[in-house]
Scaffold this motif. Structure first.
Motif, PDB file in Angstrom:
ATOM      1  N   GLY A 133      23.664  71.328  -9.406  1.00 54.03           N
ATOM      2  CA  GLY A 133      23.934  70.264  -8.426  1.00 54.03           C
ATOM      3  C   GLY A 133      24.107  68.918  -9.107  1.00 54.03           C
ATOM      4  O   GLY A 133      24.985  68.128  -8.765  1.00 54.03           O
ATOM      5  N   LEU A 134      23.260  68.658 -10.113  1.00 52.61           N
ATOM      6  CA  LEU A 134      23.343  67.386 -10.844  1.00 52.61           C
ATOM      7  C   LEU A 134      24.665  67.290 -11.583  1.00 52.61           C
ATOM      8  O   LEU A 134      25.336  66.259 -11.545  1.00 52.61           O
ATOM      9  N   LEU A 135      25.037  68.386 -12.246  1.00 55.13           N
ATOM     10  CA  LEU A 135      26.290  68.371 -13.006  1.00 55.13           C
ATOM     11  C   LEU A 135      27.477  68.112 -12.093  1.00 55.13           C
ATOM     12  O   LEU A 135      28.376  67.334 -12.417  1.00 55.13           O
ATOM     13  N   LYS A 136      27.441  68.753 -10.903  1.00 58.73           N
ATOM     14  CA  LYS A 136      28.545  68.552  -9.972  1.00 58.73           C
ATOM     15  C   LYS A 136      28.614  67.111  -9.492  1.00 58.73           C
ATOM     16  O   LYS A 136      29.689  66.514  -9.390  1.00 58.73           O
ATOM     17  N   GLU A 139      29.942  64.872 -12.173  1.00 61.43           N
ATOM     18  CA  GLU A 139      31.391  65.043 -12.287  1.00 61.43           C
ATOM     19  C   GLU A 139      32.109  64.223 -11.216  1.00 61.43           C
ATOM     20  O   GLU A 139      33.100  63.554 -11.471  1.00 61.43           O
ATOM     21  N   LYS A 140      31.528  64.254  -9.986  1.00 57.25           N
ATOM     22  CA  LYS A 140      32.108  63.500  -8.885  1.00 57.25           C
ATOM     23  C   LYS A 140      32.083  61.991  -9.208  1.00 57.25           C
ATOM     24  O   LYS A 140      33.048  61.283  -9.018  1.00 57.25           O
ATOM     25  N   ASP A 141      30.931  61.542  -9.738  1.00 59.24           N
ATOM     26  CA  ASP A 141      30.781  60.142 -10.151  1.00 59.24           C
ATOM     27  C   ASP A 141      31.826  59.769 -11.183  1.00 59.24           C
ATOM     28  O   ASP A 141      32.424  58.711 -11.133  1.00 59.24           O
ATOM     29  N   TYR A 142      32.021  60.704 -12.140  1.00 57.15           N
ATOM     30  CA  TYR A 142      32.929  60.445 -13.230  1.00 57.15           C
ATOM     31  C   TYR A 142      34.348  60.274 -12.700  1.00 57.15           C
ATOM     32  O   TYR A 142      35.068  59.359 -13.087  1.00 57.15           O
ATOM     33  N   HIS A 143      34.711  61.149 -11.730  1.00 57.65           N
ATOM     34  CA  HIS A 143      36.034  61.027 -11.132  1.00 57.65           C
ATOM     35  C   HIS A 143      36.189  59.700 -10.404  1.00 57.65           C
ATOM     36  O   HIS A 143      37.222  59.052 -10.497  1.00 57.65           O
ATOM     37  N   ALA A 144      35.123  59.298  -9.680  1.00 56.26           N
ATOM     38  CA  ALA A 144      35.173  58.030  -8.948  1.00 56.26           C
ATOM     39  C   ALA A 144      35.398  56.878  -9.918  1.00 56.26           C
ATOM     40  O   ALA A 144      36.194  55.974  -9.667  1.00 56.26           O
ATOM     41  N   GLU A 145      34.691  56.921 -11.064  1.00 53.42           N
ATOM     42  CA  GLU A 145      34.826  55.875 -12.077  1.00 53.42           C
ATOM     43  C   GLU A 145      36.257  55.883 -12.647  1.00 53.42           C
ATOM     44  O   GLU A 145      36.877  54.843 -12.808  1.00 53.42           O
ATOM     45  N   GLU A 146      36.773  57.093 -12.905  1.00 56.70           N
ATOM     46  CA  GLU A 146      38.139  57.226 -13.403  1.00 56.70           C
ATOM     47  C   GLU A 146      39.133  56.593 -12.438  1.00 56.70           C
ATOM     48  O   GLU A 146      40.034  55.867 -12.834  1.00 56.70           O
ATOM     49  N   ILE A 147      38.921  56.902 -11.131  1.00 57.93           N
ATOM     50  CA  ILE A 147      39.845  56.402 -10.124  1.00 57.93           C
ATOM     51  C   ILE A 147      39.782  54.877 -10.061  1.00 57.93           C
ATOM     52  O   ILE A 147      40.810  54.201 -10.043  1.00 57.93           O
ATOM     53  N   SER A 148      38.561  54.321 -10.093  1.00 54.59           N
ATOM     54  CA  SER A 148      38.482  52.866  -9.967  1.00 54.59           C
ATOM     55  C   SER A 148      39.047  52.195 -11.214  1.00 54.59           C
ATOM     56  O   SER A 148      39.648  51.141 -11.155  1.00 54.59           O
ATOM     57  N   ARG A 149      38.860  52.850 -12.377  1.00 51.48           N
ATOM     58  CA  ARG A 149      39.448  52.323 -13.602  1.00 51.48           C
ATOM     59  C   ARG A 149      40.980  52.382 -13.519  1.00 51.48           C
ATOM     60  O   ARG A 149      41.672  51.445 -13.877  1.00 51.48           O
TER      61      ARG A 149
END
Lengths: 307, 115
Positions: A133-136, A139-149
């Protein structure tokens, strides 16, 4: 006093609810299931334990460990009810993942049945579920950061005008060494987010930092730092109404400094700040009158090939 | 050179949480004058210094210094540690003098920050 920073994983483990990470498909056995049948259930479902349910009520929990004991004693015919754990720790759906982690480490159990508000068994949770659950979530956080970047780096393409620029302004307080560098830190972060070239971003950060430190060290009323960013260049203006510079040519000489002992103790005021700014900048303009404040403007081109 | 090797060469102790001990460190510079660090340090370097105020961490952030070693057994104040943890810059303390710590690293093959 500043709040102690906690990591994103630590934050997540408090944010994630049990129901978000638990396994919902539950395999159960009844108290009269034999240990031999249990072995088949565990094998087929590739699980290491399961709740024991009688008439819809959970009456115990049985694990691989219990099965191994049965095997070694050569007793595979006795019912699960003889070997199950009856005092079962449970956890409710709306608790956070950290509650389960605490129970795991306190009791040594490997899995926890999850119950809803009505006390019905709705899932099961293991350490593995929490890790997964943490890894997922990360990953979601990472995508959000990618998108905002991504969005930040395309801001100049999304917003159309004849001349678009981003204007950032920061107040700099006098003698406030503890907050010194906050403006430069934020400008550096902004440029990184906008997809700036790392070497050029570093030059901007160093130049702004030296300018910020100068305002902190030399002025009595503080000043302001402004960064105007467009796709071609960043223009930095450091403005103060402080004491002013008596002789700019002299101030530009490496090693010349009017800084106090206090500033020197902090590792600054050695008379190289302005030279350092000049080194980092593509263009620099310094205007000052004694008693009339100082205005420093620098321009740094953001494309690696200069203009 | 890895951060873990740097710590062992200067006989130091790590004082921040969550440091990446396998982090690569490309060069080193020793200075107490932060403006010198800003002028000369290379990106990816470790800084050896006797100063412990939070501006050391700020300087590291701007100059892309990736780790800081405090010499002569100095321990930084809490604000410095908190800022370093926020910025992900590991802090190390060693009892060695600046000269000795730099010397040991140089002898072990660490690159200097010369321009």
């Amino acid at each position: 006093m500043k709040r102690v920073e906690i990591t994103r994983v630590q934050e997540l483990i408090y944010e994630l609810k049990i129901e978000q990470v638990m396994t919902k498909r539950i395999v159960t056995v009844t108290p009269d299931t034999s240990m031999a049948e249990l072995r088949e259930q565990l094998r087929i479902n590739r699980i290491s334990g399961t709740p024991v349910v009688e008439n819809g009520r959970m009456v115990g929990i049985i694990s691989l460990e219990d099965l191994i004991k049965s095997l070694s004693e050569g007793d595979m015919e006795s019912p699960v009810s003889d070997r199950m754990t009856r005092d079962v720790y449970t956890i409710s759906t709306h608790e956070s993942a950290i509650a389960a982690v605490k129970i795991f480490s306190k009791t040594g159990v490997g899995r926890l049945p999850v119950v809803n508000e009505d006390g019905n068994l709705v899932g099961i949770i293991t350490r593995g579920d929490i890790t997964h659950g943490l890894l997922k979530a990360i990953e979601k956080d990472y995508h959000a950061e990618e998108i905002s970047r991504y969005r930040a780096s395309h801001i100049f393409e999304d917003i159309i005008s004849d001349h678009t620029s981003l204007l950032l302004r920061y107040d700099v307080r006098p003698r406030d060494f503890d907050r010194g560098g906050e403006a430069s830190s934020k400008i550096k972060r902004a440029l990184t987010r906008l997809g700036g070239n790392p070497q050029i971003t570093r030059r901007v950060a160093i130049a702004v930092y030296e300018a910020e430190i100068n305002i902190i060290i030399h002025t009595d009323r503080g000043g302001e730092i402004m960064a105007e960013i467009n796709p071609e260049r960043v223009r930095i203006v450091a403005l103060d109404d402080g004491p002013g510079i008596a002789d700019i040519a002299q101030a530009m000489q490496p090693g010349f400094s009017t800084a106090s002992e206090w500033a020197r103790e902090m590792g600054f005021g050695a008379g190289v700040g302005l030279n350092n700014i000049q080194k980092c900048a593509d263009k620099m303009d310094l205007q000052s009158t004694l008693g009339g404040g100082t205005r420093l403007q620098i321009i740094i081109y953001l494309q690696p090939d200069g203009k | 050179m890895k951060l873990s090797e740097v710590i062992s060469i200067v006989d130091g102790a790590l004082i921040t949480a969550n440091a990446d001990l396998d982090m690569d460190i490309s060069s080193a510079c020793g200075a107490d004058l932060m403006s010198d660090v800003l002028t000369h340090a290379r990106s990816g370097a470790v800084l050896l210094t006797g100063l412990t105020n939070p501006q050391v961490v700020r300087t590291a952030e701007m100059a892309e210094i990736v780790a800081i070693v405090f010499v002569r057994g100095k321990r930084p104040p809490l604000e410095t540690i908190l800022l370093a943890e926020e910025k992900g810059i590991p802090l190390v303390t060693t009892k060695s003098t600046m000269f000795k710590a730099c010397g040991c690293l140089f002898q072990a093959g660490m690159n200097s920050c010369d321009v």
